[in-house]
Write a protein that holds these residues in place. Structure first.
Motif, PDB file in Angstrom:
ATOM      1  N   PRO A   1      56.789  33.320  38.372  1.00  7.72           N
ATOM      2  CA  PRO A   1      56.423  34.625  38.925  1.00  7.72           C
ATOM      3  C   PRO A   1      55.720  34.495  40.265  1.00  7.72           C
ATOM      4  N   GLU A   2      55.782  35.592  41.011  1.00 11.45           N
ATOM      5  CA  GLU A   2      55.101  35.627  42.306  1.00 11.45           C
ATOM      6  C   GLU A   2      53.596  35.609  42.107  1.00 11.45           C
TER       7      GLU A   2
ATOM      8  N   VAL B   1      38.639  43.067  32.130  1.00  5.73           N
ATOM      9  CA  VAL B   1      39.060  41.688  32.393  1.00  5.73           C
ATOM     10  C   VAL B   1      40.060  41.699  33.543  1.00  5.73           C
ATOM     11  N   LYS B   2      39.747  40.988  34.629  1.00  5.47           N
ATOM     12  CA  LYS B   2      40.619  40.982  35.800  1.00  5.47           C
ATOM     13  C   LYS B   2      41.836  40.093  35.545  1.00  5.47           C
ATOM     14  N   LYS B   3      42.996  40.611  35.933  1.00  2.00           N
ATOM     15  CA  LYS B   3      44.256  39.893  35.757  1.00  2.00           C
ATOM     16  C   LYS B   3      45.069  40.055  37.032  1.00  2.00           C
ATOM     17  N   THR B   4      45.796  39.024  37.417  1.00  2.00           N
ATOM     18  CA  THR B   4      46.671  39.161  38.570  1.00  2.00           C
ATOM     19  C   THR B   4      47.804  40.114  38.224  1.00  2.00           C
ATOM     20  N   GLU B   5      48.305  40.808  39.235  1.00  4.69           N
ATOM     21  CA  GLU B   5      49.397  41.747  38.979  1.00  4.69           C
ATOM     22  C   GLU B   5      50.637  41.016  38.476  1.00  4.69           C
TER      23      GLU B   5
ATOM     24  N   ILE C   1      51.614  52.529  42.615  1.00  4.70           N
ATOM     25  CA  ILE C   1      52.497  53.280  41.725  1.00  4.70           C
ATOM     26  C   ILE C   1      52.965  52.417  40.557  1.00  4.70           C
ATOM     27  N   ARG C   2      52.848  51.094  40.676  1.00  2.23           N
ATOM     28  CA  ARG C   2      53.235  50.232  39.559  1.00  2.23           C
ATOM     29  C   ARG C   2      52.310  50.424  38.358  1.00  2.23           C
ATOM     30  N   ASP C   3      51.154  51.023  38.583  1.00  2.85           N
ATOM     31  CA  ASP C   3      50.217  51.287  37.490  1.00  2.85           C
ATOM     32  C   ASP C   3      50.503  52.589  36.758  1.00  2.85           C
ATOM     33  N   VAL C   4      51.514  53.342  37.201  1.00  4.37           N
ATOM     34  CA  VAL C   4      51.867  54.576  36.498  1.00  4.37           C
ATOM     35  C   VAL C   4      53.330  54.558  36.063  1.00  4.37           C
ATOM     36  N   ILE C   5      53.961  53.386  36.127  1.00  5.29           N
ATOM     37  CA  ILE C   5      55.349  53.196  35.691  1.00  5.29           C
ATOM     38  C   ILE C   5      55.324  52.205  34.540  1.00  5.29           C
ATOM     39  N   ALA C   6      56.023  52.510  33.462  1.00  2.54           N
ATOM     40  CA  ALA C   6      55.960  51.648  32.276  1.00  2.54           C
ATOM     41  C   ALA C   6      56.453  50.236  32.581  1.00  2.54           C
ATOM     42  N   PHE C   7      57.627  50.127  33.190  1.00  2.00           N
ATOM     43  CA  PHE C   7      58.203  48.811  33.488  1.00  2.00           C
ATOM     44  C   PHE C   7      58.630  48.770  34.953  1.00  2.00           C
ATOM     45  N   PRO C   8      57.667  48.510  35.843  1.00  2.00           N
ATOM     46  CA  PRO C   8      57.975  48.538  37.273  1.00  2.00           C
ATOM     47  C   PRO C   8      58.519  47.197  37.764  1.00  2.00           C
TER      48      PRO C   8
ATOM     49  N   TYR D   1      53.886  39.955  31.457  1.00  2.00           N
ATOM     50  CA  TYR D   1      53.621  40.336  30.060  1.00  2.00           C
ATOM     51  C   TYR D   1      53.334  41.838  30.002  1.00  2.00           C
ATOM     52  N   ARG D   2      54.262  42.634  30.535  1.00  2.00           N
ATOM     53  CA  ARG D   2      54.018  44.065  30.671  1.00  2.00           C
ATOM     54  C   ARG D   2      53.778  44.717  29.316  1.00  2.00           C
ATOM     55  N   TYR D   3      54.465  44.260  28.278  1.00  2.00           N
ATOM     56  CA  TYR D   3      54.292  44.855  26.954  1.00  2.00           C
ATOM     57  C   TYR D   3      52.872  44.678  26.442  1.00  2.00           C
ATOM     58  N   LEU D   4      52.157  43.651  26.898  1.00  2.00           N
ATOM     59  CA  LEU D   4      50.748  43.501  26.541  1.00  2.00           C
ATOM     60  C   LEU D   4      49.866  44.366  27.436  1.00  2.00           C
ATOM     61  N   ASP D   5      50.208  44.407  28.720  1.00  2.00           N
ATOM     62  CA  ASP D   5      49.441  45.224  29.658  1.00  2.00           C
ATOM     63  C   ASP D   5      49.478  46.697  29.260  1.00  2.00           C
ATOM     64  N   LEU D   6      50.573  47.119  28.636  1.00  2.00           N
ATOM     65  CA  LEU D   6      50.701  48.515  28.214  1.00  2.00           C
ATOM     66  C   LEU D   6      49.712  48.882  27.111  1.00  2.00           C
ATOM     67  N   ARG D   7      49.132  47.901  26.454  1.00  2.00           N
ATOM     68  CA  ARG D   7      48.144  48.200  25.418  1.00  2.00           C
ATOM     69  C   ARG D   7      46.798  48.632  25.994  1.00  2.00           C
TER      70      ARG D   7
END
Length: 659
Positions: free
Chosen positions: A657-658, A162-166, A603-610, A172-178
């Motif tokens: 948000p941006e 499912v495509k989502k904007t960055e 690199i934001r995809d390999v950092i928990a809370f970027p 909602y990073r805590y959801l993205d981490l799932r």
């Protein structure tokens, strides 16, 4: 039993400790009264899971298990896929009337609700196995279920496809981490760091030492984050790296230091850069450049993920001058050709005006790259786009001596190239021979000062690779990891704002090349450094150097050549005077390395809370404003220009948000 215990507490009131027991009794009474007045969630029946969702196999058949996880998928109210950090497992929802309560829980709970299920591990019916799931041979026949927490409507589905904007992902990073991909990235990062610690500490005698994150302003390098203190007019700064501390540790005789270090730079973010980032920071005494490079090659080979092709050592090396001349950059992607070729001799006697003009100047040159099968894959608009990109590379329109022009030596077309008609036949033949041009090849040609000409063609080389791969031609194997050492960088560069002054090419603590030290007093721009960069697939993932351990040499470079205030570094200079050993080190950019290993786009995809592209935390809305009373102890007052009232008032409004 409880009442007897409570009565004994009451009798204790007459003893010297009675006041204490009275307080305990009062506390217990209040808790009992409150529990009778309000509903407290019943958690007493909670039983810890016996297994994780991803570990069950055919060897567990017949076992009674209890699992906890999130509801990822439900089909026809018969099957349910349960997910936790360890994997997925299919659950069979009971359909008989005796298990109506279990069916109600599992069928009515929204997706992503947290449940606990207990049941028996059974085989899937023949033909219904799922080879794509590690648990695909079994399923759980549920006997009981408990809803641990329900999930409200989500801002997006927890599915990787499912495509989502960055911006939404970061909000909602805590959801993205799932998501599977984020959890895979973070797990791989953890494994690699663990292996690096093991390699350095257990196999090579390094000591893991933490260094401060509250420091002072230091000269050179990137902008630093400023931290106010309670002393009027005095500030801390967050360190760009532990550079000075690790050198001081060498003076302290620690010999072999490393740290998984947090670093900070007050600069704009990019896909491969963050305001805060992590380095594998290393320093050693009594070592040379070859020794450090060998250590890092072994470190990467030892910590490399087992599901990737193994790292082959030693890594090749290339001088800075060679990298610039052949690839137009100090971080070349060597997975494909399309190298820059100097064709100045071909056009030495040319009648083409702008080529004559360029070759008549000092360091004037003619450079070119050949795009194999260019006429087959590129269109006229692509060539014009490349020429525009070249102009934008210098943020200005090219003069004639900086133009980029297409030439089609073998193809029967010109595309209005003004240089094509002026190329003599012998020049065309020599160009074809020198650049090994095939039938469909296109040459992009430019002329001008050596470094500028190489730089623009290096940019176009990468852009051409993107265009060709977008049309289906594979140039860069995504499974290939091409490491490269780049060495012999210049020690100094002219300042952009004032070319007559010098700045450090990397940082002012880098030692000059031993054979070039005599040039420091006469031709400092010609001095090479003992700096080395590690490049992976066209990305710099590490950089280091042999350091200056002689205090007088360090003072001369800081004060005389760089014109820096040496008082800011008095602590380091004093330490070097007290018997500093020869030393050197390196720092690997952990975020960038993991990004390349996982194939993540950022690199934001390999950092928990970027942080976001602009350096914001979209989840918590940081940075945020502070009321004046909280700034007062730091002797700071925020003033707003008269035309900024709207911006000032917006600080108290909900944050958007941006996009």
């Amino acid at each position: 039993m409880f009442s007897c215990w409570l009565s004994r507490l009451c009798r204790g009131l007459s003893t010297p400790t009675g006041r204490v027991t009275h307080l305990i009794q009062g506390s217990l009474s209040r808790r009992l009264m409150l529990s009778s007045q309000r509903r407290i969630p019943e958690l007493s029946s909670f039983v810890a899971r016996t297994n994780t969702c991803g570990e069950l196999r055919s060897s567990h058949l017949g076992q009674e298990v209890t699992l906890c996880g999130w509801i990822q998928y439900r089909r026809q109210n018969i099957f349910l896929v349960l997910r936790d950090f360890h994997g997925l497992v299919q659950v069979v929802i009971p359909q008989d009337e005796s298990a109506a309560s279990v069916k109600k829980i599992l069928c009515e709970a929204p997706m992503e609700s947290v449940v606990q299920v207990s049941g028996t591990v059974i085989s899937r019916p023949p033909g219904q196995e799922n080879p794509k799931m590690p648990t695909g041979e079994i399923e759980i026949k549920v006997k009981s279920a408990q809803l641990l927490n329900t999930c409200k409507k989500l801002p997006f589905e927890i599915k990787d496809f499912v495509k989502k904007t960055e911006a939404l992902r970061l909000q909602y990073r805590y959801l993205d981490l799932r998501s599977f991909q984020m959890q895979y990235n973070l797990r791989l990062r953890s494994r690699m760091v663990m292996k690096m610690r093991e390699y350095l500490c257990n196999l090579h005698g390094f000591v893991d030492i933490e260094t401060p994150t509250l420091f002072k302003r230091t000269p050179g390098g990137a902008k630093e984050f400023v931290i106010p203190s309670r002393e009027p007019g005095k500030f801390y700064c967050l360190p760009q790296s532990p550079q000075q501390f690790k050198q001081l540790l060498m003076v302290g005789g620690l010999d072999r230091y490393f740290q998984v270090a947090r670093c900070y730079r007050d600069e704009g973010s990019r896909p491969d850069r963050q305001p805060e980032f992590t380095q594998i920071d290393i320093e050693m005494s009594f070592v040379d450049q070859i020794g450090i490079r060998s250590l890092i090659e072994g470190l990467l080979q030892y910590s490399w993920p087992s599901d990737k092709d193994p790292v082959v050592v030693p890594f090749p090396s290339m001088t800075f001058a060679e990298a610039l001349a052949s690839y137009g950059t100090d971080k070349p992607d060597t997975r494909f050709g399309m190298k820059i070729v100097d064709i100045s001799d071909v056009f030495r006697n040319t009648k083409v005006g702008f080529l004559q003009d360029a070759l008549s100047k000092p360091q004037g040159t003619v450079k070119a790259i050949c795009i194999s099968e260019g006429t087959k894959y590129l269109k006229r608009k692509d060539i014009e786009s490349l020429r525009k990109l070249a102009a934008d590379h210098f943020n200005q329109s090219f003069s004639l001596s900086q133009e980029v022009l297409p030439v089609f030596p073998k193809a029967n077309r010109n595309w209005n190239s003004p240089v094509a008609k002026s190329i003599m036949e012998e020049q065309r033949s020599e160009l074809i021979r020198l650049m090994e041009i095939q039938e469909d090849g296109v040459v992009l040609l430019t002329a001008g000062e050596h470094r500028k000409a190489c730089s623009v063609l290096g940019k176009l080389r990468l852009e051409c690779a993107d265009l060709l791969e977008a049309r289906g031609l594979v140039l860069r194997d995504p499974a290939l990891f091409s490491f490269l050492w780049v060495v012999d960088f210049p020690l100094f560069l002219p300042k952009e704002e004032n070319p007559g002054e010098l700045e450090s090419a990397h940082h002012p603590f880098t030692a000059p090349h031993p054979s070039d030290i005599h040039l420091l007093h006469t031709e400092p721009k010609q001095v090479r450094s003992q700096h080395y960069d590690l490049v992976l697939n066209g990305n710099e993932i590490g950089g280091g150097s042999i350091r200056i351990h002689d205090a007088e040499l360090q003072r001369y470079i800081l004060a005389t050549l760089l014109k820096e205030d040496v008082k800011l570094l008095s602590h380091l200079l004093q330490a070097l005077d007290f018997g500093a050993p020869p030393h050197g080190g390196i720092a690997l950019g952990l975020d960038r390395l993991i990004c390349l290993v996982t194939g993540a786009p950022s690199i934001r995809d390999v950092i928990a809370f970027p942080k976001s592209f602009r350096g914001h935390d979209l989840m918590s809305n940081a940075p945020d404003s502070l009321p004046p009373e909280e700034l007062k102890p730091y002797h700071i007052q925020v003033s707003w220009p008269a035309d900024s009232e709207a911006e000032k008032s917006s600080l108290n409004q909900p944050y958007h948000p941006e996009s």
